[in-house]
Motif scaffolding. Structure first.
Motif, short mmCIF file in Angstrom:
data_model
loop_
_atom_site.label_atom_id
_atom_site.label_comp_id
_atom_site.label_asym_id
_atom_site.label_seq_id
_atom_site.Cartn_x
_atom_site.Cartn_y
_atom_site.Cartn_z
N VAL A 170 11.55 -3.61 -3.44
CA VAL A 170 10.19 -4.00 -3.07
C VAL A 170 9.24 -3.61 -4.19
O VAL A 170 9.16 -2.44 -4.58
CB VAL A 170 9.76 -3.32 -1.76
CG1 VAL A 170 8.32 -3.69 -1.40
CG2 VAL A 170 10.70 -3.73 -0.63
N SER A 171 8.53 -4.57 -4.69
CA SER A 171 7.69 -4.36 -5.87
C SER A 171 6.28 -3.92 -5.47
O SER A 171 5.30 -4.62 -5.69
CB SER A 171 7.62 -5.65 -6.69
OG SER A 171 7.33 -6.77 -5.87
N ALA A 176 5.74 -8.76 2.32
CA ALA A 176 6.31 -7.92 1.27
C ALA A 176 7.69 -8.42 0.86
O ALA A 176 8.04 -8.41 -0.33
CB ALA A 176 6.40 -6.47 1.76
N SER A 194 8.60 -9.86 -2.91
CA SER A 194 9.69 -9.18 -3.62
C SER A 194 10.92 -10.05 -3.79
O SER A 194 11.89 -9.63 -4.43
CB SER A 194 10.06 -7.89 -2.88
OG SER A 194 8.94 -7.05 -2.74
N TRP A 216 -2.10 -4.57 -1.03
CA TRP A 216 -1.00 -3.89 -0.35
C TRP A 216 -1.52 -2.85 0.64
O TRP A 216 -2.54 -2.20 0.41
CB TRP A 216 -0.10 -3.19 -1.37
CG TRP A 216 0.85 -4.14 -2.05
CD1 TRP A 216 0.55 -4.97 -3.09
CD2 TRP A 216 2.22 -4.35 -1.73
NE1 TRP A 216 1.67 -5.70 -3.45
CE2 TRP A 216 2.71 -5.34 -2.64
CE3 TRP A 216 3.09 -3.82 -0.79
CZ2 TRP A 216 4.03 -5.79 -2.61
CZ3 TRP A 216 4.41 -4.26 -0.77
CH2 TRP A 216 4.87 -5.24 -1.67
#
Length: 610
Positions: A238-239, A200, A204, A153
């Protein structure tokens, strides 16, 4: 005696202490001596600051010349000649050469983990200091992608759409090309908006058919596809993986270092999970950080009653780690986000609403009362995030109901932010003894942008210092960092003394201007009173905690608008020098760019939980 005019060595925080030591022993004699009722240390001083202007805040505003410190507390305050007898060859002596000493800053509302983990290298710096366009942000994301393994990320923080050259909100398409294999999550300065790329969104599971949670928004384009901009609660879809334990520790160390460079010796960490108590205990006990912290447990914690009983059972030294407060969040902010709960409409319509759990207003207010009642019954002080006048009134209603049910208990429940507290509710607070914590640094940075949101009259009135103080309300001041970027109490002082916009120089609310002594009290004695610790910290009187900041100039004779430029040259916490500018890089000051960077986030989404 040993004269050290330019710098003094930093003593080891915990001499002879190893990791895992009991927190009750933290700081040795310093921590123990800083408890209420202790007298000044006997014998010769450990540290003497002389030939300066020592502002004690202990009644009156005339400065002394010198202050002596022994065993972590103030041993004596007076003239150079009076205090010379407290020194010997082992005393560290600092010639202030006219510099100003003040009690250490007590920042009454702070998010240290957010401040620390938002710093490089943990997070890309996207503030106004660092970038001025979406194109520059794209370049930083591209550079980060090249340095990371596929799938890692990319985090960023601080972008402000109001200052991007393109003059628009960013989208996923702006960064997709440079980060096809790296999910990117770039948080806006206020923390209430998140910009992500397509990777992303994919990870997610966010598509055109995804429903946003209540109060949130998945911004979509003309074809109904997500643009990559997620507002308020939608950002939670969003994880993004949490920071690792070591990253969190690194972030906290960086945050405390920033505090020390700004003369901050005590903070209130506003709205955290119960697990943070153990992290603080470990970091303080191992000597990784030396900072006084009051912890506010988030009222949104699952099984709040059980959680509060649990943290109450953790052994801490309250002089360093005071687990005594609960944070309730009633509404949002009266900015472009328009999420503060108002009685009169915003410019263009709408009044905002509570952000409390519940499917109706009645259920939301019931939640508010339940949270306050639970905390009060268990002996926890409550601070309620309330910015709009209706939210503030609702919080005060809940406080008064709790007092009526269980008695006052001396808990001093208070209003956090309190932007638009009505004159009637100020009177109610004065009568009931409820304090308030205002945000002058935000006032200085945002006023010029709010006229089009809440109108000129409310913008002028926002954060009514003069009115509150005239009624005898205890008014604290806080940075709400990282909202403001660098937490700079000097910028806050300038705001209270002038009410001038940082960007335009225009005065917003001249009738709410206060004096320097009153303004400094909001960062020192009022913060201690909010913490219910006024009998052992907040002033530089004999026997009080030796928490102080040295300013490289004469604060009392500096024009209000120039106060922000006075450097912090030294910070002492519990008698230990934790920052000495002569041995370190100079502390950053709040430039227009850095201040507006954090404030942009507040404008668009709100202030807290970052």
């Amino acid at each position: 005696m040993t004269e050290r005019p330019r710098s003094i060595r930093r003593r080891r925080f915990l001499q002879g202490a190893g990791a895992g030591m009991a927190l009750g022993a933290l700081g040795g004699a310093s921590a123990a001596a800083a408890h209420p009722g202790r007298a000044g240390g006997r014998g010769k001083a450990d540290l003497l600051l002389h030939n300066g202007r020592v502002v004690t805040m202990d009644g009156g505003f005339a400065p002394a010349e010198a202050v002596a410190v022994k065993d972590g507390v103030v041993q004596a305050v007076g003239s150079d000649s009076q205090l010379r007898r407290f020194t010997n060859a082992r005393t560290e002596v600092v010639n202030l050469r006219g510099r100003t000493v003040i009690p250490g800053v007590n920042d009454a509302h702070f998010h240290p983990m957010g401040l620390g983990t938002n710093q490089p290298p943990l997070t890309l710096d996207l503030s106004r200091d660092a970038v001025s366009s979406i194109a520059e942000i794209r370049d930083l994301v591209a550079e980060a992608a090249r340095s990371k393994e596929p799938g890692e990320w990319i985090r960023g923080f601080g972008w402000d759409q109001g200052y991007l050259a393109e003059g628009r909100y960013p989208t996923r398409h702006d960064i997709d090309e440079v980060s096809p294999n790296h999910p990117a999550a770039l948080r806006e300065w206020s923390g209430h908006a998140l910009w992500v790329n397509s990777k992303a969104l994919e990870i997610s599971g966010i598509t055109r058919d995804t429903e946003a949670p209540p109060g949130g928004e998945i911004v979509k384009d003309g074809d109904g596809e997500p643009t990559g901009l997620l507002l308020e609660g939608a950002a939670g879809l969003v994880s993004v993986p949490p920071f690792t334990e070591e990253e969190r520790r690194q972030g906290m160390r960086m945050a405390v270092d920033i505090m020390h460079r700004q003369g901050i010796t005590s903070i209130t960490d506003a709205g955290v999970a119960p697990e943070m108590v153990s992290l603080y205990r470990d970091l303080q006990g191992s000597g990784d950080i030396r900072q006084r912290v009051t912890v506010m447990i988030s009222a949104g914690t699952p099984d709040l009653r059980e959680a509060l009983v649990g943290v109450r059972g953790i052994e801490t030294d309250p002089a360093w780690l005071n687990v005594s407060q609960v944070k309730v969040r009633v509404d949002g902010v009266p900015t472009q986000a328009r999420t503060a709960w108002l009685s009169e409409p915003y410019v263009g319509g709408g009044t905002g609403a509570p952000v409390l759990p519940g499917d109706s207003l009645e259920e939301q207010l019931a939640t508010l009362h339940e949270q306050v009642m639970t905390a009060h019954e268990l002996g926890f002080q409550v601070g309620s995030h309330a910015t709009g006048d209706r939210a503030i009134a609702a919080a005060l209603d809940a406080y008064q109901a709790a007092v009526a049910e269980f008695g006052g208990k001396g808990l001093r429940h208070y209003i956090i932010h309190g932007d638009l507290t009505t004159p009637e509710d100020l009177e109610r607070m004065a009568e009931a003894g409820f304090p308030v914590s205002f945000n002058p640094q935000i006032k200085r940075s945002l006023s010029h942008q709010l006229v089009d949101v809440i109108g000129r009259e409310r913008t002028d009135y926002q954060w009514p210092y003069r009115s509150a103080l005239d009624l005898g309300i205890s008014v604290g001041s806080a940075s709400d960092a990282p909202v403001v970027g660098v937490p700079d109490f000097r910028a806050g002082l300038a705001a209270m003394l002038t009410r001038k916009s940082l960007a335009t120089g225009e005065v917003f609310g001249a009738d709410q201007i206060i004096g320097l002594e009153e303004a400094l009290a909001t960062y020192t004695t009022a913060g201690a009173w909010q913490d219910r610790a006024e009998d052992w910290k907040g002033t530089l009187a004999e026997g009080m905690a030796a928490d102080l900041a040295v300013l490289d100039g004469d604060l009392l004779d500096t024009p209000a608008e120039d106060i922000v430029d006075i450097p912090v040259s030294m910070t002492v916490v519990g008698g230990e020098v934790v920052y000495d500018a002569s041995n370190d890089a100079p502390a950053p000051t709040a430039s227009p760019a850095s201040a507006a960077s954090g404030l942009a986030r507040y404008m668009s989404t709100g202030c807290c939980d970052v």
